[in-house]
Write a protein that holds these residues in place. Structure first.
Motif, PDB file in Angstrom:
ATOM      1  N   LEU A   1       7.461  -1.853  -3.204  1.00  0.00           N
ATOM      2  CA  LEU A   1       7.106  -1.353  -1.847  1.00  0.00           C
ATOM      3  C   LEU A   1       6.540  -2.528  -0.804  1.00  0.00           C
ATOM      4  O   LEU A   1       5.798  -3.324  -1.087  1.00  0.00           O
ATOM      5  N   LEU A   2       7.135  -2.455   0.432  1.00  0.00           N
ATOM      6  CA  LEU A   2       6.490  -3.309   1.623  1.00  0.00           C
ATOM      7  C   LEU A   2       5.855  -2.329   2.435  1.00  0.00           C
ATOM      8  O   LEU A   2       6.110  -1.342   2.894  1.00  0.00           O
ATOM      9  N   ALA A   3       4.611  -3.139   2.643  1.00  0.00           N
ATOM     10  CA  ALA A   3       3.862  -2.650   3.935  1.00  0.00           C
ATOM     11  C   ALA A   3       4.286  -3.602   5.177  1.00  0.00           C
ATOM     12  O   ALA A   3       4.107  -4.975   4.893  1.00  0.00           O
ATOM     13  N   GLU A   4       4.589  -3.108   6.201  1.00  0.00           N
ATOM     14  CA  GLU A   4       4.981  -3.853   7.559  1.00  0.00           C
ATOM     15  C   GLU A   4       4.316  -3.617   8.676  1.00  0.00           C
ATOM     16  O   GLU A   4       3.859  -2.434   8.915  1.00  0.00           O
ATOM     17  N   ARG A   5       4.008  -4.547   9.332  1.00  0.00           N
ATOM     18  CA  ARG A   5       3.327  -4.461  10.731  1.00  0.00           C
ATOM     19  C   ARG A   5       4.009  -5.215  11.745  1.00  0.00           C
ATOM     20  O   ARG A   5       4.066  -6.573  11.464  1.00  0.00           O
ATOM     21  N   ASP A   6       4.383  -4.539  12.938  1.00  0.00           N
ATOM     22  CA  ASP A   6       4.899  -5.261  13.963  1.00  0.00           C
ATOM     23  C   ASP A   6       6.462  -6.043  13.282  1.00  0.00           C
ATOM     24  O   ASP A   6       6.683  -7.259  13.671  1.00  0.00           O
ATOM     25  N   GLY A   7       7.381  -5.519  12.450  1.00  0.00           N
ATOM     26  CA  GLY A   7       8.356  -6.117  11.691  1.00  0.00           C
ATOM     27  C   GLY A   7       7.967  -7.022  10.887  1.00  0.00           C
ATOM     28  O   GLY A   7       9.153  -7.790  10.439  1.00  0.00           O
ATOM     29  N   ARG A   8       6.942  -7.331  10.538  1.00  0.00           N
ATOM     30  CA  ARG A   8       6.588  -8.433   9.531  1.00  0.00           C
ATOM     31  C   ARG A   8       5.864  -7.910   8.238  1.00  0.00           C
ATOM     32  O   ARG A   8       4.798  -6.920   8.281  1.00  0.00           O
ATOM     33  N   THR A   9       6.164  -8.282   7.157  1.00  0.00           N
ATOM     34  CA  THR A   9       5.767  -8.005   5.734  1.00  0.00           C
ATOM     35  C   THR A   9       4.274  -8.612   5.522  1.00  0.00           C
ATOM     36  O   THR A   9       3.954  -9.709   5.730  1.00  0.00           O
ATOM     37  N   VAL A  10       3.481  -7.592   5.562  1.00  0.00           N
ATOM     38  CA  VAL A  10       2.040  -7.980   5.251  1.00  0.00           C
ATOM     39  C   VAL A  10       1.294  -7.600   4.022  1.00  0.00           C
ATOM     40  O   VAL A  10       0.249  -7.772   3.622  1.00  0.00           O
ATOM     41  N   GLY A  11       2.106  -6.807   3.257  1.00  0.00           N
ATOM     42  CA  GLY A  11       1.676  -6.380   1.957  1.00  0.00           C
ATOM     43  C   GLY A  11       2.867  -6.033   1.016  1.00  0.00           C
ATOM     44  O   GLY A  11       4.084  -5.652   1.716  1.00  0.00           O
ATOM     45  N   CYS A  12       2.618  -6.030  -0.233  1.00  0.00           N
ATOM     46  CA  CYS A  12       3.649  -5.633  -1.250  1.00  0.00           C
ATOM     47  C   CYS A  12       3.039  -5.078  -2.541  1.00  0.00           C
ATOM     48  O   CYS A  12       2.128  -5.553  -2.983  1.00  0.00           O
ATOM     49  N   CYS A  13       3.870  -4.481  -3.320  1.00  0.00           N
ATOM     50  CA  CYS A  13       3.308  -3.889  -4.767  1.00  0.00           C
ATOM     51  C   CYS A  13       4.675  -3.513  -5.452  1.00  0.00           C
ATOM     52  O   CYS A  13       5.537  -2.970  -4.944  1.00  0.00           O
ATOM     53  N   GLU A  14       4.512  -3.745  -6.615  1.00  0.00           N
ATOM     54  CA  GLU A  14       5.484  -3.137  -7.505  1.00  0.00           C
ATOM     55  C   GLU A  14       4.994  -1.863  -8.202  1.00  0.00           C
ATOM     56  O   GLU A  14       3.965  -1.712  -8.305  1.00  0.00           O
ATOM     57  N   LEU A  15       5.805  -0.886  -8.458  1.00  0.00           N
ATOM     58  CA  LEU A  15       5.685   0.183  -8.977  1.00  0.00           C
ATOM     59  C   LEU A  15       6.594   0.621 -10.035  1.00  0.00           C
ATOM     60  O   LEU A  15       7.967   0.317  -9.823  1.00  0.00           O
ATOM     61  N   ARG A  16       6.277   0.695 -11.209  1.00  0.00           N
ATOM     62  CA  ARG A  16       7.124   0.850 -12.093  1.00  0.00           C
ATOM     63  C   ARG A  16       6.777   2.057 -13.453  1.00  0.00           C
ATOM     64  O   ARG A  16       5.386   2.267 -13.311  1.00  0.00           O
TER      65      ARG A  16
END
Length: 179
Positions: free
Chosen positions: A63-78
């Motif tokens: 999963l990605l978190a984006e702000r103003d079209g830029r990736t600012v966070g991520c995490c794996e979920l399994r």
């Protein structure tokens, strides 16, 4: 500044995710935030093959978190049994402390329930990262008492700077009310 948006990573995102994870955990750039592991580990935190493997796994997503079209966070979920495993969690060091991590975790929590009906999220954290463990505890995670060995000799996880590393297992019920 616009609000955060969330989406699933795609193969075209792999290089950006690797760069984000590396910047949050390794090297001098990671020292701009508080999640650095630079004093514990040298080398890489992840690579393109590792991130691509998450995208290809049948019961996993990134999963990605984006702000103003830029990736600012991520995490794996399994999916692991009935639980949702939460990992590969990174927030851009320049934006840490602004609530992105907590919001991304809440999104992952909801996704674990939506996708698999997971009653809990589980994760592992290097035991020596007491500040990080305390942050997770404030968000409802509890140490299970289980410890797992650090994969010494497997440079995909970095090159340890000390010989006493191990993981603690943390768990929290999904849909835990936030402070």
């Amino acid at each position: 500044m616009t609000d955060l948006t969330f989406r699933e990573a795609e193969p075209a995102d792999v290089a950006a995710v690797v760069a984000l994870v590396e910047s949050a955990y390794r090297g001098d750039s990671s020292r701009a935030g508080w999640t650095t592991e630079a004093d514990l580990l040298d080398g890489r935190r992840t690579d393109e093959a590792g991130i691509a493997a998450v995208l290809e796994a049948p019961d996993a997503t990134l999963l990605l978190a984006e702000r103003d079209g830029r990736t600012v966070g991520c995490c794996e979920l399994r999916r692991v049994g009935e639980l949702g495993y939460f990992g590969t969690f990174a927030v851009d060091p320049a934006t840490q402390g602004g609530g992105i991590g907590a919001r991304l975790l809440a999104h992952a929590d909801a996704e674990a329930v939506r996708r698999w009906g997971a009653p809990a999220l589980e994760m592992t954290v290097i035991a020596q990262r007491e500040d990080l463990i305390a942050w997770y505890e404030r968000l409802g995670f509890v140490a299970t008492g289980e410890r797992r060995p650090f994969p010494y000799g497997d440079e995909r996880f970095g090159r340890p700077r000390r010989d006493d590393l191990e993981f603690v297992v943390l768990r929290r019920p999904t849909a835990t009310p936030r402070p």
